[in-house]
Scaffold this active site. Structure first.
Site, short mmCIF file in Angstrom:
data_model
loop_
_atom_site.label_atom_id
_atom_site.label_comp_id
_atom_site.label_asym_id
_atom_site.label_seq_id
_atom_site.Cartn_x
_atom_site.Cartn_y
_atom_site.Cartn_z
N LYS A 52 7.76 -3.82 1.56
CA LYS A 52 6.10 -2.76 2.01
C LYS A 52 5.95 -3.23 3.38
O LYS A 52 6.49 -3.87 4.05
CB LYS A 52 4.90 -3.56 0.74
CG LYS A 52 4.33 -4.75 0.77
CD LYS A 52 3.34 -5.18 -0.35
CE LYS A 52 3.33 -6.45 0.13
NZ LYS A 52 2.90 -7.22 -0.69
N ARG A 150 -7.76 -7.97 -8.64
CA ARG A 150 -7.11 -6.50 -7.68
C ARG A 150 -6.94 -5.50 -8.88
O ARG A 150 -7.66 -5.07 -9.90
CB ARG A 150 -6.84 -7.29 -7.03
CG ARG A 150 -6.64 -6.25 -5.66
CD ARG A 150 -5.27 -7.22 -4.53
NE ARG A 150 -4.07 -7.00 -5.45
CZ ARG A 150 -2.87 -7.25 -4.27
NH1 ARG A 150 -3.51 -7.74 -2.50
NH2 ARG A 150 -1.56 -7.77 -5.09
N HIS A 179 0.33 -11.50 -10.89
CA HIS A 179 0.71 -11.06 -9.17
C HIS A 179 -0.51 -12.76 -9.42
O HIS A 179 -1.89 -12.65 -9.69
CB HIS A 179 0.25 -10.45 -8.75
CG HIS A 179 0.19 -10.53 -6.95
ND1 HIS A 179 1.36 -11.37 -6.73
CD2 HIS A 179 -0.41 -10.72 -5.98
CE1 HIS A 179 1.82 -11.20 -5.32
NE2 HIS A 179 0.34 -10.61 -4.80
N ARG A 235 9.57 -12.08 -6.33
CA ARG A 235 9.65 -10.19 -6.02
C ARG A 235 9.01 -11.51 -4.49
O ARG A 235 7.82 -11.61 -3.79
CB ARG A 235 8.52 -10.02 -6.56
CG ARG A 235 8.25 -9.38 -7.74
CD ARG A 235 6.81 -8.98 -8.33
NE ARG A 235 5.59 -9.47 -8.02
CZ ARG A 235 5.15 -9.56 -9.09
NH1 ARG A 235 4.98 -9.85 -10.20
NH2 ARG A 235 3.52 -10.55 -8.74
N TYR A 278 -10.12 -9.93 32.47
CA TYR A 278 -11.05 -9.24 32.05
C TYR A 278 -12.19 -10.48 31.89
O TYR A 278 -11.63 -11.71 30.81
CB TYR A 278 -10.96 -8.27 31.33
CG TYR A 278 -10.78 -7.20 31.02
CD1 TYR A 278 -10.45 -6.26 31.86
CD2 TYR A 278 -9.68 -7.10 30.49
CE1 TYR A 278 -9.90 -4.79 31.94
CE2 TYR A 278 -8.71 -5.21 30.60
CZ TYR A 278 -8.65 -4.72 31.41
OH TYR A 278 -8.83 -3.56 31.89
N CYS A 325 -4.68 -8.39 27.75
CA CYS A 325 -4.79 -6.65 27.59
C CYS A 325 -4.74 -5.86 26.78
O CYS A 325 -4.04 -6.06 25.73
CB CYS A 325 -4.67 -6.45 29.11
SG CYS A 325 -5.44 -7.49 30.13
N ASP A 327 -2.06 -3.84 26.98
CA ASP A 327 -0.57 -3.68 27.33
C ASP A 327 0.39 -4.56 28.37
O ASP A 327 1.02 -5.13 28.67
CB ASP A 327 -0.76 -2.47 28.23
CG ASP A 327 -0.89 -0.88 27.80
OD1 ASP A 327 -0.47 -0.90 26.43
OD2 ASP A 327 -2.19 -0.71 28.71
C1 LIG Z 1 3.36 -8.55 -1.35
C2 LIG Z 1 3.67 -9.04 -2.58
C3 LIG Z 1 4.33 -9.74 -3.51
C4 LIG Z 1 5.30 -10.40 -1.96
O1 LIG Z 1 4.68 -11.26 -1.54
P1 LIG Z 1 4.96 -12.91 -0.37
O2 LIG Z 1 4.18 -13.62 -0.37
O3 LIG Z 1 5.53 -11.83 0.48
O4 LIG Z 1 6.43 -12.88 -1.67
C5 LIG Z 1 4.85 -10.04 -4.26
N1 LIG Z 1 4.05 -9.11 -5.02
C6 LIG Z 1 3.39 -8.80 -4.87
C7 LIG Z 1 2.57 -7.86 -6.37
C8 LIG Z 1 2.81 -8.12 -4.06
O5 LIG Z 1 1.89 -6.99 -3.75
#
Ligand SMILES: *Cc1c(COP(=O)(O)O)cnc(C)c1O
Length: 384
Positions: A52, A150, A179, A235, A278, A325, A327
């Site tokens: 992602k 969430r 998660h 994951r 700056y 800055c 750039d």
């Molecule tokens: C982003 C995400 C992950 C991966 O998380 P990491 O900490 O980068 O391994 C796994 N599961 C879900 C649902 C996520 O949104």
């Protein structure tokens, strides 16, 4: 035709990415899950490669294709649009969408063969209606919220939310997942509470008509920490990019994938007491020299690096002084013999020193996730 290449660029080492994917696979295969826990089914878990957010800034298409070549059979993205980009790039692996689809146009799921997550009753309704219109049965993953609060159906009232989803008839629940909110913090009990709630929810599913083929739960930190939550698939995101989620220590051999490099475009002398940048936030403590590097906050360099961070030039650390800055940054090279054109490493290694993503994140009080994702769209990614 390829235009001129800016001297600030991100180097993405696809060999390192593939090495990391294999290293994680080997780590999963080498461990024997605790038999008494009953989670581990004897075969090592597979990997859902998380790509992602433009593959954590590494470039979604090239990253996904390299992972696919390394053997990844399932990838995950945040939304339908990210999935469509991968299909456009020729990705054929299964693509799971993590995000809520309740207010999305879900046609892309069918047109591009994406696997949606049901994480709200609203998402289930719109997917059910779209699948029924097309007369198809749509494979989905079901997300259960075990305490992060969430996305996901609440773990404690599935008896009210699941029957409608099952009764629709056009959604096939291939997998169930959750998660973790605190997998990277071994001191908090929440991880174990979430894990126990997930076990109870899984046990309740068959009576509610849900028999998923696959179960998954572990992000990078949970994968490192606890084989009891590996289930059928893990994951990892950050780990694949060669970065261990802080404060955890590396238990898998990983190679950093991305480095951010530039060149010195100007060097000038400064007298004692003269200011730089700056806001006049820095002044030279002695006669010295300043090198100008053409990368700034528009490229993802955090403002807080001024006065705190450093870059590598000729193998030495040159402190970032004054202000970041849009750039450019200015670095103090009073003690380094620097010339215009010298290589500058903002993230990565040079000679025997290294500034890694975790160090940059710690310097600015942020996370490596944010540091990687913020590397700007104007930065060209060069793949090797
Ligand atoms: C982003 C995400 C992950 C991966 O998380 P990491 O900490 O980068 O391994 C796994 N599961 C879900 C649902 C996520 O949104």
């Amino acid at each position: 035709m390829a235009g001129p290449t800016r001297c600030t660029f991100a180097h993405v080492d696809l060999d390192a990415l593939q090495f990391n994917f294999r290293a994680i696979s080997e780590f999963l295969a080498a461990q024997n899950g605790p038999a008494e826990a009953g989670h581990y089914r004897g075969t090592p878990p597979g990997i859902i490669a998380v790509v992602k957010a433009n593959a954590y800034g590494h470039g979604a298409a090239a990253t996904a294709l390299a992972l696919q070549r390394a053997g990844a059979s399932m990838l995950a993205v945040a939304d339908i649009e990210e999935g469509v980009v991968l299909r456009g790039a020729g990705v054929t692996a299964e693509i799971l969408i993590f995000g809520a689809l309740s207010v999305s146009d879900v046609e892309g799921v069918f047109d591009h063969k994406l696997t949606p997550t049901i994480s709200t009753p609203g998402a289930a309704r719109s997917l059910q209606a779209a699948a029924a219109r097309r007369g198809v049965r749509l494979g989905c993953h079901l997300k259960i919220d075990t305490g992060m609060n969430r996305l996901g159906l609440r773990h404690d009232n599935l008896q009210y939310t699941l029957p409608e989803i099952v009764a629709g008839g056009n959604l096939r629940i291939d997998a169930v997942y959750t998660h973790f909110a605190t997998a990277d913090d071994p001191d908090l009990p929440i991880f174990h509470e979430q894990s126990a709630r997930f076990d109870r929810a899984l046990a309740a599913l068959p009576a509610l008509g849900v028999r998923p083929r696959l179960v998954h739960a572990a992000n990078s930190a949970a994968t490192l920490r606890d084989s009891r939550v590996w289930f059928d698939l893990v994951r990892p995101g950050l780990l694949m990019y060669g970065v261990v989620p802080p404060p955890l220590a590396a238990t898998i051999p990983l190679k950093p994938v991305m480095s951010l490099r530039s060149r010195v475009v100007a060097v000038k002398g400064v007298k004692t007491g003269e200011i730089v940048g700056y806001g006049a936030r820095w002044s030279a403590p002695k006669p010295g020299r300043i090198a100008v590097v053409p990368a700034g906050y528009a490229d993802g360099l955090d403002l807080r690096l001024a006065g705190r961070g450093a870059v590598l030039i000729r193998g030495r650390r040159a402190p970032i002084v004054g202000s970041v800055c849009m750039d450019m940054i200015m670095v103090d090279v009073a003690d380094v013999r620097v010339e215009t054109g010298d290589e500058v490493v903002i993230i990565g290694s040079q000679e025997s020193d290294r500034i890694d993503v975790r160090e940059v994140a710690a310097t600015i009080g942020s996370s490596p996730y944010e540091v990687l994702c913020r590397i700007g769209t104007r930065i060209e990614r060069l793949y090797q």
